[in-house]
Write a protein that holds these residues in place. Structure first.
Motif, short mmCIF file in Angstrom:
data_model
loop_
_atom_site.label_atom_id
_atom_site.label_comp_id
_atom_site.label_asym_id
_atom_site.label_seq_id
_atom_site.Cartn_x
_atom_site.Cartn_y
_atom_site.Cartn_z
N LYS A 142 6.26 -4.99 -0.22
CA LYS A 142 5.92 -6.27 0.40
C LYS A 142 5.72 -6.11 1.89
O LYS A 142 4.84 -6.72 2.48
N HIS A 143 6.51 -5.25 2.51
CA HIS A 143 6.43 -5.02 3.95
C HIS A 143 5.04 -4.52 4.35
O HIS A 143 4.46 -4.98 5.33
N ILE A 144 4.50 -3.59 3.57
CA ILE A 144 3.17 -3.05 3.87
C ILE A 144 2.11 -4.11 3.64
O ILE A 144 1.16 -4.23 4.42
N ALA A 145 2.27 -4.92 2.62
CA ALA A 145 1.30 -6.00 2.35
C ALA A 145 1.27 -6.99 3.51
O ALA A 145 0.19 -7.45 3.91
N GLN A 196 2.01 -6.29 6.64
CA GLN A 196 1.35 -5.62 7.75
C GLN A 196 -0.16 -5.63 7.58
O GLN A 196 -0.90 -5.84 8.54
N LEU A 197 -0.62 -5.39 6.35
CA LEU A 197 -2.06 -5.42 6.09
C LEU A 197 -2.65 -6.81 6.35
O LEU A 197 -3.75 -6.93 6.88
N HIS A 198 -1.89 -7.85 6.01
CA HIS A 198 -2.34 -9.23 6.28
C HIS A 198 -2.48 -9.45 7.79
O HIS A 198 -3.46 -10.03 8.25
N ASN A 199 -1.49 -8.99 8.55
CA ASN A 199 -1.52 -9.12 10.01
C ASN A 199 -2.72 -8.35 10.58
O ASN A 199 -3.42 -8.85 11.46
N LEU A 200 -2.95 -7.16 10.08
CA LEU A 200 -4.07 -6.35 10.57
C LEU A 200 -5.41 -6.98 10.21
O LEU A 200 -6.37 -6.89 10.98
N ARG A 201 -5.49 -7.63 9.05
CA ARG A 201 -6.73 -8.32 8.68
C ARG A 201 -7.03 -9.45 9.67
O ARG A 201 -8.16 -9.65 10.10
N GLY A 231 -4.37 4.08 6.91
CA GLY A 231 -3.07 4.71 6.66
C GLY A 231 -2.15 3.83 5.85
O GLY A 231 -1.49 4.30 4.91
N LEU A 232 -2.08 2.54 6.19
CA LEU A 232 -1.22 1.62 5.44
C LEU A 232 -1.72 1.43 4.02
O LEU A 232 -0.93 1.30 3.09
N HIS A 233 -3.04 1.40 3.86
CA HIS A 233 -3.59 1.24 2.52
C HIS A 233 -3.23 2.42 1.64
O HIS A 233 -2.85 2.26 0.47
#
Length: 151
Positions: free
Chosen positions: A46-49, A51-56, A35-37
């Motif tokens: 930047k906020h989504i990026a 979050q994606l880093h945290n999820l990784r 969903g974020l992707h």
């Protein structure tokens, strides 16, 4: 104490339930990442990026939790085989390794839970500005202790 064949067999149900919980966490994070992707491709922020880093990072932890859980399960099977063959000394060591692997999986799980809780608190902090901060449970207890220390 002598290790019985039923002892490592008891871990089967516990390890299986843990693996199910780990898999459910993996599936939930996979859904969030997809969903974020999709949002990031449509509108890069930047906020989504972040979050994606945290999820990784969380995804890596879950992979390791599953790895150690499967390793623990495999060692339980080997332990039972060794007990069945009469190699009690080797079976004892394999059982200890199985328990250690399970302990590592649980420790990684604890770390992942802490990270996911921090991420959720960051999401909630945006809304606290509008609705006001609400604390409950142990937060109230620890805040009272902090106020006493400040005085």
């Amino acid at each position: 104490m002598e290790l019985q064949l039923s002892t490592p067999a008891l871990l089967f149900s516990a390890i299986t339930l843990l693996m199910l919980a780990f898999t459910n966490r993996f599936l939930a994070i996979a859904t969030l990442i997809r969903g974020l992707h999709k949002n990031y491709v449509n509108e890069p922020e930047k906020h989504i990026a972040e979050q994606l880093h945290n999820l990784r990072r969380r995804l890596t932890l879950i992979k390791n939790m599953q790895l150690f859980g499967v390793f623990s399960f495999l060692l339980c099977v080997v332990c039972m085989f060794l007990l069945f063959q009469g190699y009690t000394s080797a079976a004892n060591w394999v059982f200890v390794l199985s328990m250690a692997s399970l302990l590592i999986a649980l420790g990684i799980s604890l770390i992942e839970i802490q990270i996911s809780t921090k991420a959720l608190n960051l999401e909630l902090s945006d809304m606290e500005e509008v609705f006001g901060k609400r604390t409950s449970g142990l937060d109230l207890f620890f805040k009272k202790d902090n106020k006493k220390e400040d005085e």
